[in-house]
Motif scaffolding. Structure first.
Motif, mmCIF file in Angstrom:
data_model
loop_
_atom_site.group_PDB
_atom_site.id
_atom_site.type_symbol
_atom_site.label_atom_id
_atom_site.label_comp_id
_atom_site.label_asym_id
_atom_site.label_seq_id
_atom_site.Cartn_x
_atom_site.Cartn_y
_atom_site.Cartn_z
ATOM 1 N N ALA A 80 -15.569 -0.506 1.470
ATOM 2 C CA ALA A 80 -14.254 -1.031 1.868
ATOM 3 C C ALA A 80 -13.572 -1.709 0.679
ATOM 4 N N VAL A 81 -14.329 -2.505 -0.046
ATOM 5 C CA VAL A 81 -13.760 -3.219 -1.195
ATOM 6 C C VAL A 81 -13.290 -2.200 -2.227
ATOM 7 N N HIS A 82 -14.106 -1.196 -2.458
ATOM 8 C CA HIS A 82 -13.753 -0.162 -3.417
ATOM 9 C C HIS A 82 -12.443 0.544 -3.008
ATOM 10 N N SER A 83 -12.362 0.880 -1.724
ATOM 11 C CA SER A 83 -11.188 1.637 -1.270
ATOM 12 C C SER A 83 -9.915 0.779 -1.240
ATOM 13 N N GLY A 84 -10.095 -0.541 -1.139
ATOM 14 C CA GLY A 84 -8.921 -1.410 -0.981
ATOM 15 C C GLY A 84 -8.215 -1.713 -2.284
ATOM 16 N N VAL A 85 -8.914 -1.548 -3.411
ATOM 17 C CA VAL A 85 -8.329 -1.985 -4.685
ATOM 18 C C VAL A 85 -7.915 -0.780 -5.532
ATOM 19 N N ASP A 86 -6.654 -0.728 -5.863
ATOM 20 C CA ASP A 86 -6.139 0.370 -6.686
ATOM 21 C C ASP A 86 -5.972 -0.155 -8.111
ATOM 22 N N ALA A 107 -16.250 -10.495 7.560
ATOM 23 C CA ALA A 107 -15.910 -9.126 7.989
ATOM 24 C C ALA A 107 -14.528 -9.055 8.650
ATOM 25 N N GLU A 108 -14.225 -10.023 9.498
ATOM 26 C CA GLU A 108 -12.950 -9.995 10.213
ATOM 27 C C GLU A 108 -11.775 -10.145 9.236
ATOM 28 N N THR A 109 -11.913 -11.100 8.301
ATOM 29 C CA THR A 109 -10.837 -11.315 7.332
ATOM 30 C C THR A 109 -10.675 -10.096 6.426
ATOM 31 N N LEU A 110 -11.798 -9.529 6.038
ATOM 32 C CA LEU A 110 -11.732 -8.339 5.180
ATOM 33 C C LEU A 110 -11.007 -7.198 5.909
ATOM 34 N N ALA A 111 -11.368 -6.994 7.174
ATOM 35 C CA ALA A 111 -10.699 -5.938 7.955
ATOM 36 C C ALA A 111 -9.201 -6.213 7.998
ATOM 37 N N GLU A 112 -8.840 -7.451 8.229
ATOM 38 C CA GLU A 112 -7.429 -7.827 8.309
ATOM 39 C C GLU A 112 -6.713 -7.564 6.977
ATOM 40 N N MET A 113 -7.353 -7.931 5.868
ATOM 41 C CA MET A 113 -6.707 -7.725 4.567
ATOM 42 C C MET A 113 -6.540 -6.239 4.254
ATOM 43 N N LEU A 114 -7.509 -5.443 4.665
ATOM 44 C CA LEU A 114 -7.425 -4.008 4.389
ATOM 45 C C LEU A 114 -6.325 -3.345 5.217
ATOM 46 N N ILE A 115 -6.100 -3.872 6.415
ATOM 47 C CA ILE A 115 -5.099 -3.269 7.299
ATOM 48 C C ILE A 115 -3.694 -3.833 7.017
ATOM 49 N N ALA A 116 -3.606 -5.157 6.934
ATOM 50 C CA ALA A 116 -2.282 -5.779 6.764
ATOM 51 C C ALA A 116 -1.853 -5.814 5.311
ATOM 52 N N GLY A 117 -2.777 -5.548 4.383
ATOM 53 C CA GLY A 117 -2.436 -5.565 2.964
ATOM 54 C C GLY A 117 -2.327 -6.977 2.427
ATOM 55 N N THR A 119 0.154 -9.362 -0.537
ATOM 56 C CA THR A 119 1.209 -9.397 -1.555
ATOM 57 C C THR A 119 0.665 -10.114 -2.797
ATOM 58 N N PHE A 120 1.400 -9.995 -3.895
ATOM 59 C CA PHE A 120 0.960 -10.684 -5.114
ATOM 60 C C PHE A 120 0.939 -12.192 -4.895
ATOM 61 N N GLU A 121 1.866 -12.694 -4.097
ATOM 62 C CA GLU A 121 1.870 -14.157 -3.913
ATOM 63 C C GLU A 121 0.692 -14.619 -3.057
ATOM 64 N N GLU A 122 0.078 -13.717 -2.327
ATOM 65 C CA GLU A 122 -1.080 -14.117 -1.509
ATOM 66 C C GLU A 122 -2.401 -14.018 -2.272
ATOM 67 N N LEU A 123 -2.324 -13.534 -3.498
ATOM 68 C CA LEU A 123 -3.567 -13.399 -4.275
ATOM 69 C C LEU A 123 -4.175 -14.762 -4.550
ATOM 70 N N HIS A 137 7.215 -8.795 -8.412
ATOM 71 C CA HIS A 137 7.879 -9.695 -7.462
ATOM 72 C C HIS A 137 6.784 -10.259 -6.552
ATOM 73 N N PRO A 138 6.870 -11.525 -6.188
ATOM 74 C CA PRO A 138 5.814 -12.112 -5.341
ATOM 75 C C PRO A 138 5.587 -11.348 -4.033
ATOM 76 N N HIS A 139 6.630 -10.656 -3.572
ATOM 77 C CA HIS A 139 6.467 -9.929 -2.297
ATOM 78 C C HIS A 139 6.009 -8.488 -2.471
ATOM 79 N N ASP A 140 5.829 -8.048 -3.715
ATOM 80 C CA ASP A 140 5.273 -6.699 -3.921
ATOM 81 C C ASP A 140 3.833 -6.684 -3.390
ATOM 82 N N PHE A 141 3.367 -5.494 -3.080
ATOM 83 C CA PHE A 141 2.021 -5.406 -2.502
ATOM 84 C C PHE A 141 0.953 -5.151 -3.560
#
Ligand SMILES: NC(=[NH2+])NCCC[C@H](N)C(=O)O
Length: 393
Positions: A80-86, A107-117, A119-123, A137-141
Motif C-alpha cells: 500500500a505504501v509503495h502504491s501510494g507514493v509517486d 491501518a485505518e488512517t493509512l486506508a483513509e490517506m490512500l483513498i482521500a489523498g 495535499t502538500f499542506e497536509e504533509l 501550491h499548498p492545495h496540490d495533491f
C-alpha cells in the motif's frame, strides 16, 4: 459469478467519503466528475442504496473497511505504501518522508490517506523546506484522491469463481486497482480466491464486462477497454474454461458511453435495457477458442450474436419507446445502468422516470434509489457495485 441476474448474494460497494470533498471546479474534469457533489447527501444516497440491497438479502461489503482490515497484514502495508507514493511527482526526498509517514500510520488512517489523498499542506511538518513542497501550491495533491473508487464495478470483475483486476485507462483512476488488488490479495475473506486476469495487463474495465449467460461474456471496446484488452481477457477466460464465447462490442469512444454498461445492462435472464439510439447499430465480433488460439467471426448485429452464443431465440430488448431527447437525457443519467438483484428485479435511479416506467410495463420490478449527488460522477447502480457472488441460475 456466471450471470448478471442470478440472485445477488454478495456485493462490494464503496461508501463515498472525504475523497469527494477534494473535488473543486478546477479539478473535477480531471477527476472525472461532472459536478461538485454535496458529500453528506451523496453518503445518504449511498447508505440508502446499500440498505435497498440488504433489504433484498444481499451481503454488502464496504471497500474502505476491507482495505483497513487487509492492511493489518504487513505485506499489504508495504504494498500500500509503495502504491501510494509517486516518486516522479514528489521527488526522491519527499517520497522517503511520505513513505515513512504512511508506514507509521495505523491501518485505518493509512486506508483513509490512500483513498482521500493528501495535499502538500497536509504533509508532515518536517518537510517544510523541500523545493517540491515550496514550489507546489499548498492545495496540490502529493497523493491524489480517488473519488471514482465509488464505482467499484470498474477496478475488478468476477467471472465464475475468479476475479480479474483491471488495468484502468484513465490516469485519475489507475491507483484504484492497486487498492482492490491488495484487498483480494491480503484480506482473509479472499484468501482462497484465484485470479483470472492479472493486473497491469492490457486495459479492461469491469464496466465493459457483461456476463450475458453462463459461458458467454460481452466486452465493450471503446474509451476504456482496448481491442488488445478484450482479446487478452478472452484468452484468459478460455484458458480457465470460464467461457466458450466472448463478444467484443465496439462502443463510441466518448464520455456518454464510456463503458458498455452505460448503454446496456441485463434486467432478466433473456432481456436487456438498452439506449434506443444504438440498438440497431450495435455489433459484435465473436471470439471462440480454436486449437489453442482464438477464432474471430463477425462483426454481426450484437443482438443476433448474443442470442446465438446464449443459445436462445432472441435477446429481448425492453421497448422503452422513448422519444430521442428523453432517451438521450436518461441515458446520460444512467437510466440504462441498472443492477439486477434477481432475474427481473433491478435497482435503478428514480430520476429516470420514463425508462423505469417502461421497465415496469414490461414486468420488471424496479427498486428506485435517489442519485442526484452520486450521479455527478457519471455512474449508476451497476457502476457503483461489484457483485462477488450470485446464485447460479
Ligand atoms: N461502469 C461504469 N459505467 N462506471 C462509471 C465510471 C464513472 C467515472 N467517473 C469514470 O469516468 O470513470
Amino acid at each position: 459469478m456466471q450471470s448478471e441476474v442470478g440472485p445477488l448474494h454478495t456485493v462490494l460497494l464503496h461508501r463515498p467519503g472525504n475523497e469527494l470533498k477534494r473535488l473543486t471546479p478546477r479539478n473535477n474534469d480531471q477527476l472525472l466528475f461532472d459536478a461538485i457533489p454535496w458529500v453528506d447527501r451523496a453518503q445518504e444516497e449511498h447508505d440508502a442504496f446499500a440498505e435497498t440491497l440488504r433489504g433484498r438479502g444481499v451481503e454488502v461489503l464496504l471497500l474502505h473497511e476491507l482495505l483497513a482490515e487487509a492492511l493489518a497484514d504487513p505485506r499489504a502495508r508495504a504494498s500500500a505504501v509503495h502504491s501510494g507514493v509517486d516518486e516522479l511527482k514528489v521527488g526522491g526526498d519527499l517520497a522517503d518522508t511520505l513513505r515513512s509517514h504512511l508506514s507509521s500510520a495505523d491501518a485505518e488512517t493509512l486506508a483513509e490517506m490512500l483513498i482521500a489523498g493528501m495535499t502538500f499542506e497536509e504533509l508532515p511538518a518536517a518537510e517544510g523546506s523541500s523545493l517540491v513542497r515550496r514550489m507546489h501550491h499548498p492545495h496540490d495533491f502529493a497523493i491524489a484522491p480517488l473519488p471514482n473508487l465509488l464505482f467499484t464495478r470498474d477496478s475488478s470483475a468476477w467471472v465464475g469463481d475468479r476475479v480479474a483486476i483491471a488495468a484502468l485507462a484513465m490516469p485519475a483512476r489507475r491507483r484504484e486497482s492497486a487498492l482492490t488488488d491488495l484487498v483480494y490479495a491480503y484480506h482473509p475473506r479472499f484468501s482462497h480466491c484465484s485470479r483470472a486476469y492479472g493486473a497491469h495487463s492490457a486495459p479492461v474495465e469491469g464496466g465493459d464486462v457483461l456476463l450475458l449467460s453462463p459461458g458467454v461474456v460481452a466486452i465493450g471496446v471503446g474509451e476504456r477497454t482496448t481491442p488488445a484488452g478484450a482479446e487478452s481477457f478472452a484468452r484468459s477466460v478460455f484458458a480457465d474454461d470460464l467461457a466458450h464465447t466472448v463478444l467484443a462490442v465496439p462502443i463510441t469512444q466518448q464520455r456518454a458511453s464510456m463503458h458498455l454498461d452505460t448503454v446496456c445492462t441485463m434486467v432478466d435472464r433473456d432481456a436487456v435495457v438498452m439506449y434506443p439510439a444504438i440498438q440497431d447499430s450495435l455489433t459484435a465480433y465473436a471470439m471462440r477458442p480454436d486449437d489453442g488460439g482464438i477464432r474471430v467471426t463477425g462483426p454481426s448485429p450484437f443482438l443476433e450474436a448474443a442470442a446465438e452464443a446464449m443459445d436462445i431465440d432472441h435477446l429481448r430488448v425492453i421497448d422503452t419507446g422513448l422519444d430521442p431527447v428523453t432517451a438521450e437525457r436518461e441515458q446520460w443519467e444512467d437510466g440504462n445502468n441498472t443492477l439486477a438483484v434477481a432475474p427481473g428485479v433491478v435497482v435503478a435511479y428514480e430520476r429516470n422516470a420514463e425508462t423505469n416506467a417502461r421497465l415496469e410495463e414490461a414486468g420488471i420490478e424496479v427498486l428506485r434509489i435517489s442519485g442526484s449527488e452520486l450521479g455527478s460522477g457519471r455512474g449508476g447502480p451497476r457502476c457503483m457495485s461489484c457483485p462477488i457472488i450470485r446464485e447460479v441460475l
